[in-house]
Design an enzyme around this catalytic site. Structure first.
Site, short mmCIF file in Angstrom:
data_model
loop_
_atom_site.label_atom_id
_atom_site.label_comp_id
_atom_site.label_asym_id
_atom_site.label_seq_id
_atom_site.Cartn_x
_atom_site.Cartn_y
_atom_site.Cartn_z
N TYR A 1 -9.64 -48.71 0.43
CA TYR A 1 -9.96 -48.57 1.86
C TYR A 1 -10.69 -49.80 2.41
O TYR A 1 -11.63 -49.67 3.21
CB TYR A 1 -10.83 -47.32 2.10
N TYR B 1 -6.62 -33.60 5.56
CA TYR B 1 -6.46 -34.73 4.64
C TYR B 1 -6.30 -34.16 3.24
O TYR B 1 -7.13 -33.37 2.77
CB TYR B 1 -7.69 -35.65 4.69
N ASP C 1 -6.63 -26.14 -0.48
CA ASP C 1 -7.11 -27.41 -1.04
C ASP C 1 -8.63 -27.36 -1.10
O ASP C 1 -9.32 -27.67 -0.13
CB ASP C 1 -6.62 -28.56 -0.16
N LYS D 1 -12.57 -33.03 -8.08
CA LYS D 1 -13.86 -33.64 -7.76
C LYS D 1 -15.01 -33.07 -8.59
O LYS D 1 -15.31 -33.55 -9.65
CB LYS D 1 -14.12 -33.57 -6.26
#
Length: 411
Positions: free
Chosen positions: A12, A139, A233, A262
């Site tokens: 990014y 996202y 998600d 995560k």
């Protein structure tokens, strides 16, 4: 000064104009130590993963023990105790009858696998449904199929929208009008739609946008009404981040497929999973070998990562993580709410151990430097400055972080 970026391509980041990154040399608890000796209080837990803080001794001990016996072995035709144990524990923890665990090596791959499961679920039943429905500001990852279900205009993947499979973007059903619109959309498109994807309660990388349990419940009810699969998600929001072990619990929703990642290993190693309900799994059972799920990441169910994840689950069972999240939520509300009156601030949002201040404009690199100068690691993106600290962060550390945000934004 040494050019740290001579051989590195950062995520990014526009490499032509990138500032020199900070060089971390060690971590402990909620502190990152830099090569120049400075210490930064970490406000984002390394992209929301280090929920128990860095270097928790129980996770470190589990990794050392596993390293001495079997760091890795392929999961094709072989299984091992750390993965078997972890799969059962995840099935026991997951809402409802979610119980069939497919391990992968990253969150994006978990989403890819979930979408693949959804499409093949219908194919194995003799039905062709290939499109996905996702929501504005959603996202779901950086790989190709994941980019296709991110918001095509509001995510960082807008550049690729003309080159990706065309999916369906919907508005979250937050009121009567948008609920009717979503219902009508699925009624119209249900014969083409394999699944709906949602980030329960908090849309993370889309800007920490938050919705309530009623909205999540409406999505699940409308999916069930039109016989469309629901993929939750929870890669960001799972493992206590929103105040319950899984965010879906707050709405009493059991998705057809649940994606986790995560915080799964407490931030120690990369590991993720797509967890399916039995009716999804059963659609793949057949005498026809082509009905099998043909997917298998090389490092899926890595024993080291599974050992870390089991140790992380131990900590959720033996230490008061959800109580800590509740305390963090109160401190975030108290510490960030005063930002609402500052010039340029559009909104302040808090849910569990997630706090976000939305601004009119954000110069993210400049803000990162200002926070680092004050001894804090805060990484703004888009139009928000946010905190997602470790659940074990000390009260004084969290108060210092929120005070720094108030100070920097005021200036």
């Amino acid at each position: 000064m040494e050019n740290l970026l001579e051989h590195v391509w950062l995520p990014y980041t526009q490499m032509k104009t990138a500032r020199q990154p900070l060089q971390a040399v060690s971590t402990l608890g909620s502190v990152i130590t830099l090569s120049d000796g400075r210490e930064l209080i970490d406000g984002i837990a390394s992209w929301w993963t280090a929920c128990h803080g860095y270097n928790h001794p129980h996770i470190v001990a589990a990794l050392r023990a596993q390293l001495e016996t079997m760091p890795h072995v392929m999961f094709g035709g072989l299984v091992h105790e750390p993965a078997l144990k972890l799969a059962k524990r995840l099935a026991d923890k997951a809402p409802g009858d979610l119980s069939k665990v497919f391990f992968v090596d990253s969150g994006s791959v978990a989403i890819e696998v979930a979408m693949k499961m959804a499409v093949q679920y219908w194919l194995n039943r003799g039905v062709s449904r290939s499109r996905m429905v996702s929501f504005r500001y959603g996202y779901h990852g950086d790989t190709m199929a994941c980019m296709a279900v991110c918001d095509p205009d509001e995510s960082m993947h807008a550049l690729f929208k003309d080159y990706l499979p065309k999916q369906i973007l919907a508005e979250l059903p937050v009121d009567e009008a948008s609920t009717a619109e979503f219902d009508a959309l699925l009624a119209r498109e249900k014969h083409n739609v394999a699944a709906v994807l949602i980030e329960p309660l908090v849309q993370g990388a889309g800007g920490m946008k938050m919705h309530d349990a009623t909205t999540l419940r409406k999505v699940a009810e409308i999916c069930r009404k039109h016989e469309v699969l629901l993929i939750a998600d929870e890669i960001f929001v799972g493992f206590g981040r929103t105040g319950t072990f899984f965010a879906c619990e707050q709405a009493g929703v059991v998705p057809d497929i649940l994606c986790v990642g995560k915080g799964l290993t407490g931030g120690a190693l990369t590991l993720a999973a797509a967890i399916a309900r039995p009716h999804v799994y059963d659609a793949f059972l057949s005498d026809d070998p082509t009905h099998a799920l043909m997917h298998g990441p090389t490092y899926m169910a890595n024993p080291l990562a599974c050992a870390a994840a089991n140790a992380s689950l131990d900590l959720f069972e033996t230490e008061p993580r959800l109580k800590q999240v509740a305390a963090i939520e109160l401190l975030l509300r108290e510490g960030l709410e005063p930002c609402r009156t500052l010039p340029g601030v559009l909104d302040v949002r808090v849910k569990g151990a997630i706090g976000a201040v939305q601004l009119e404009t954000v110069d993210a690199p400049a803000l990162r430097e200002k926070f680092a100068e004050r001894g804090f690691w805060v990484r703004p993106f888009g139009d928000i400055v946010y905190l997602t600290p470790a659940f074990t962060i000390e009260e004084r550390q969290l108060n210092a972080l929120t005070a720094a945000i108030r100070e920097v934004l005021k200036r």
